[in-house]
Design a protein around this motif. Structure first.
Motif, short mmCIF file in Angstrom:
data_model
loop_
_atom_site.label_atom_id
_atom_site.label_comp_id
_atom_site.label_asym_id
_atom_site.label_seq_id
_atom_site.Cartn_x
_atom_site.Cartn_y
_atom_site.Cartn_z
N SER A 24 66.43 39.65 32.63
CA SER A 24 65.44 39.60 33.58
C SER A 24 64.51 40.73 33.37
CB SER A 24 65.89 39.54 34.94
OG SER A 24 66.62 38.32 35.36
N ARG A 25 65.16 41.96 33.39
CA ARG A 25 64.28 43.03 32.85
C ARG A 25 63.69 43.10 31.35
NH1 ARG A 25 67.77 46.46 32.65
NH2 ARG A 25 67.87 47.00 35.10
N GLU A 26 64.06 42.36 30.38
CA GLU A 26 63.55 42.12 29.19
C GLU A 26 62.40 41.25 29.24
OE1 GLU A 26 66.70 40.96 26.63
OE2 GLU A 26 67.85 42.93 26.79
N VAL A 27 62.67 39.94 30.05
CA VAL A 27 61.57 38.83 30.19
C VAL A 27 60.30 39.61 30.70
CG1 VAL A 27 60.75 36.86 31.25
CG2 VAL A 27 62.97 37.19 30.33
N ARG A 28 60.49 40.47 31.99
CA ARG A 28 59.51 41.11 32.65
C ARG A 28 58.70 42.02 31.64
NH1 ARG A 28 63.07 41.95 36.60
NH2 ARG A 28 63.23 44.21 36.27
N HIS A 29 59.41 42.77 30.87
CA HIS A 29 58.99 43.69 29.76
C HIS A 29 57.99 43.01 28.70
CE1 HIS A 29 61.99 46.94 30.64
NE2 HIS A 29 61.19 47.02 31.52
N LEU A 30 58.53 41.74 28.31
CA LEU A 30 57.71 41.05 27.36
C LEU A 30 56.59 40.33 27.89
CD1 LEU A 30 60.87 38.93 25.81
CD2 LEU A 30 59.35 40.92 24.70
N ASN A 31 56.51 40.18 29.34
CA ASN A 31 55.47 39.67 29.89
C ASN A 31 54.24 40.72 30.41
OD1 ASN A 31 56.13 36.91 29.92
ND2 ASN A 31 57.41 37.21 31.81
N GLY A 32 54.80 42.06 29.90
CA GLY A 32 53.61 43.01 30.14
C GLY A 32 54.08 43.61 31.66
N VAL B 266 58.66 56.17 25.27
CA VAL B 266 57.53 55.81 24.36
C VAL B 266 58.50 54.98 23.26
CG1 VAL B 266 56.51 56.81 22.18
CG2 VAL B 266 56.26 57.77 24.83
N GLN B 267 59.61 55.53 22.87
CA GLN B 267 60.51 54.86 21.95
C GLN B 267 60.76 53.34 22.26
OE1 GLN B 267 61.15 57.90 23.13
NE2 GLN B 267 60.92 59.10 21.43
N GLU B 268 61.06 53.11 23.67
CA GLU B 268 61.28 51.68 24.08
C GLU B 268 60.31 50.79 23.80
OE1 GLU B 268 64.93 52.39 27.43
OE2 GLU B 268 62.67 52.42 28.05
N LEU B 269 58.97 51.37 24.32
CA LEU B 269 57.60 50.95 24.10
C LEU B 269 57.24 50.41 22.66
CD1 LEU B 269 55.50 52.61 26.80
CD2 LEU B 269 56.18 50.57 26.98
N GLN B 270 57.79 51.37 21.95
CA GLN B 270 57.40 51.07 20.37
C GLN B 270 58.23 49.95 20.06
OE1 GLN B 270 58.10 54.80 18.48
NE2 GLN B 270 55.87 55.61 18.90
N LYS B 271 59.44 49.77 20.43
CA LYS B 271 60.53 48.99 20.00
C LYS B 271 59.97 47.29 20.33
CE LYS B 271 65.23 47.56 20.48
NZ LYS B 271 66.60 47.91 21.09
N LEU B 272 59.31 47.67 21.83
CA LEU B 272 58.72 46.17 22.45
C LEU B 272 57.69 45.99 21.75
CD1 LEU B 272 58.86 44.30 24.78
CD2 LEU B 272 57.60 46.12 26.07
N GLU B 273 56.93 46.65 21.27
CA GLU B 273 55.49 46.39 20.46
C GLU B 273 55.91 45.56 19.21
OE1 GLU B 273 51.62 48.51 18.86
OE2 GLU B 273 53.26 49.62 19.35
N ALA B 274 57.14 46.15 18.67
CA ALA B 274 57.60 45.76 17.35
C ALA B 274 57.83 44.21 17.57
CB ALA B 274 58.63 46.63 16.66
N ILE B 275 58.76 43.99 18.60
CA ILE B 275 59.41 42.63 19.01
C ILE B 275 58.12 41.78 19.24
CG2 ILE B 275 60.62 41.28 20.79
CD1 ILE B 275 62.45 43.70 20.98
N LEU B 276 57.06 42.03 19.85
CA LEU B 276 55.89 41.12 20.34
C LEU B 276 55.23 40.96 18.94
CD1 LEU B 276 54.80 42.90 23.41
CD2 LEU B 276 56.03 40.53 23.15
N GLN B 277 55.01 41.93 18.03
CA GLN B 277 54.35 41.58 16.85
C GLN B 277 55.22 40.59 15.88
OE1 GLN B 277 53.86 45.56 15.03
NE2 GLN B 277 51.90 46.09 16.35
#
Length: 211
Positions: free
Chosen positions: A107-115, A123-134
């Motif tokens: 559920s937390r991962e889904v919320r993060h993917l939805n912004g 910062v490292q987690e945000l970069q990882k999330l950005e790479a996944i979204l890209q």
């Protein structure tokens, strides 16, 4: 000559019973010794006679060692073979907690993917999330382009078919129109001829009457 089969029931004669007990006990202990030797098994036997006398056999140095081993096995393995209700409840609670933890993480991962709730990320987690979204966006764009190309190819095939049908009609329609006009003209001529024929007949009849 075959031995007579003895019926298995209590021997009423006391003397015969004692003799049979002694013989069968020795045979039982002998079989236990053979089993222990052949199979390297620890065996302990305890037999009480009808008079309460104890007879025992142990393949080890003492029967107590086999009994201790048996008690140790019961303590360690019986619980594993037949878990108690408390243990089953503990395992059930553990599985439930594990599933709840996995659900919470997803559920937390889904919320993060939805912004959502991005402030809790490093910062490292945000970069990882950005790479996944890209990567996800790239996959979506690729599928979208493929679907567009399929639609374009389908429309091109339809266009070719329409052009071919239009070319065919250019040759068919004039022939149909010409044939229809010719049939109409023949009908008119035929009607006119019939009219004049009827008129001539009337005129001839009139003239004959006048005469």
């Amino acid at each position: 000559m075959t031995r007579k089969k003895i019926e298995i029931k209590k021997i009423d004669n006391i003397s015969s019973r004692q003799v049979t007990f002694s013989k069968r006990r020795k045979g039982l202990f002998k079989k236990a010794q053979e089993l222990s030797t052949l199979c390297d098994a620890d065996i302990a036997l305890m037999v009480f006679s009808a008079t309460g006398k104890l007879f025992e056999y142990a393949s080890t140095s003492s029967i107590e060692q086999v009994i201790e081993r048996r008690n140790g096995y019961s303590a360690n393995h019986r619980f594993m073979d037949h878990p108690s209700t408390d243990q089953l409840q503990v395992e059930s609670d553990s599985n439930y907690n594990t599933l709840c933890k996995k659900l919470e993480d997803k559920s937390r991962e889904v919320r993060h993917l939805n912004g959502e709730d991005l402030q809790e990320l490093t910062v490292q987690e945000l970069q990882k999330l950005e790479a996944i979204l890209q990567r996800s966006l790239s996959s979506v764009s690729k599928i979208k382009d493929e679907m567009f190309m399929q639609d374009i190819n389908t429309l091109k095939r339809k266009e070719v078919k329409l052009i071919e049908e239009n070319q065919r009609l250019k040759y068919v329609v004039p022939d149909l129109i010409s044939g229809h006009m010719q049939q109409s003209l023949e009908s008119v001529i035929s009607g006119s001829s019939s009219y004049f024929d009827d008129s001539d007949t009337s005129l001839n009849l009139g003239l004959q009457l006048l005469k």
